[in-house]
Design an enzyme around this catalytic site. Structure first.
Site, short mmCIF file in Angstrom:
data_model
loop_
_atom_site.label_atom_id
_atom_site.label_comp_id
_atom_site.label_asym_id
_atom_site.label_seq_id
_atom_site.Cartn_x
_atom_site.Cartn_y
_atom_site.Cartn_z
N LYS A 12 140.84 28.70 19.36
CA LYS A 12 141.06 29.56 18.19
C LYS A 12 141.13 28.72 16.92
O LYS A 12 140.55 29.07 15.90
CB LYS A 12 142.35 30.38 18.38
N GLN A 32 150.61 33.53 21.25
CA GLN A 32 149.83 33.40 22.49
C GLN A 32 150.65 33.91 23.68
O GLN A 32 151.78 33.48 23.89
CB GLN A 32 149.42 31.93 22.70
N ASP A 38 146.24 40.71 16.32
CA ASP A 38 145.95 41.01 17.73
C ASP A 38 145.96 42.51 18.01
O ASP A 38 145.49 42.96 19.05
CB ASP A 38 147.00 40.33 18.62
#
Ligand code: NDP
Length: 284
Positions: A53, A97, A120
């Site tokens: 990422k 994460q 997200d």
């Protein structure tokens, strides 16, 4: 019929070039798109995802701010990091994460992220907006699936879509996005009766199960479009999807490979969401 291969790498690379260009435009106006990535613990797979990422951010002109916290970080300390990032005007997106260590309540953390920075798309506010047909941030993997269908020229209006899998990160949101695109959607899961018959009715099949080649080629209707979200490691190195690719590609009109299909789209949509957020900041 030999299926057209839907090239996720090519679609992702085209999108990343556009993101890079838009990000340069914003930088020229002194708005630097910023993504904070928070990793707790040292799960090797999570570390790989986080470094992918970061690399993708750098390539697209997005500033990435990384927080690597020890596995024993308390929930309160993690919440304090989130609060700081919520208040940081340079940060447009916050990504925590997953999975988190067991002693931390994942929902408490996801709900602490400011919905306007939840790139997200997992905060209940963003889930609710997706359900009501007014999305702010859409979750990255299902959003990537929708972009692939769009790029392939698949019109969902009036089509039968069968989604196999009902997870919060893939199955449910992709079903909602297909519904918003006017498809008739069936969501299947481990208790679904006669899955082959359900899949056989689909103009578009989206598989997100996590079992290698569980969707068989002879279930696929001639000419259907097949999107395989599954990523399963078999043996030491080989990655395979949830669909029996060899057999399904003989009946489908278009199909995603694994690897090189949905995979490259997920991070691309994270960059896309971060850029959208920075554009909102630029527009006040
Ligand atoms: P989950 O394990 O959260 O969900 C799997 C779903 O499949 C569940 O809804 C489960 O049903 C259903 N299922 C399990 N067995 C069967 C069966 N025999 N018949 C029908 N349905 C079944 O997985 P995820 O959604 O997180 O991920 C799915 C796949 O996608 C995985 O391979 C994962 O690695 C991959 N993935 C890929 C990403 C990418 O970037 N390309 C990103 C995210 C995931 P039930 O609810 O009843 O248990």
């Amino acid at each position: 019929m030999a299926a057209k291969i839907i090239d996720g790498k090519a679609i992702a690379s085209k999108m990343r070039a556009a993101i890079k260009a838009e990000s340069a435009d914003l930088r020229a106006k002194e708005i630097i798109p910023g993504l904070a990535v928070v990793l707790v613990g040292d799960d090797p797979a999570s570390r790989v995802y986080v470094s992918m990422k970061e690399k993708a951010c750098t390539e697209c002109g997005i500033f990435s701010d990384e927080y690597k916290l020890p596995a024993e970080t308390s929930e309160a300390d993690l919440l304090a990091v989130i609060e700081k990032l919520n208040d940081d005007p340079q940060i447009d997106g916050i990504l925590v994460q997953l999975p988190l260590p067991k002693h931390i309540n994942e929902n408490n953390i996801l709900e602490a992220i400011l919905p306007a920075k939840d790139v997200d798309g997992f905060h209940p506010y963003n889930v609710g907006r997706l359900v009501t047909g007014n999305p702010l941030f859409r979750p990255c993997t299902p959003y990537g699936v929708m972009k692939m269908l769009e790029e392939t020229g698949v019109d969902l209006n009036g089509k039968n879509v069968v989604v196999v899998g009902r997870s919060n990160i893939v199955g449910k949101p992709v079903a909602l996005m297909c519904l918003a695109a006017h498809a008739t959607v069936t969501i299947c899961h481990s208790r679904t009766l006669d899955l082959p018959a359900k899949v056989a009715d689909a103009d578009i099949v989206i598989a997100a199960v996590g079992i290698p080649a569980m969707v068989k080629g002879d279930w696929i209707k001639e000419g259907a479009v097949v999107i395989d979200v599954g990523v399963n490691r078999v043996g030491d190195k080989k990655l395979v999807g949830d669909v029996d690719f060899e057999a399904a590609s003989k009946r489908a009109s278009a199909i995603t490979p694994v690897p090189g299909g949905v995979g490259p789209m997920t991070i691309t949509m994270l960059l896309f969401n971060t850029l959208e957020s920075a554009k909102r900041r630029a527009n006040g």
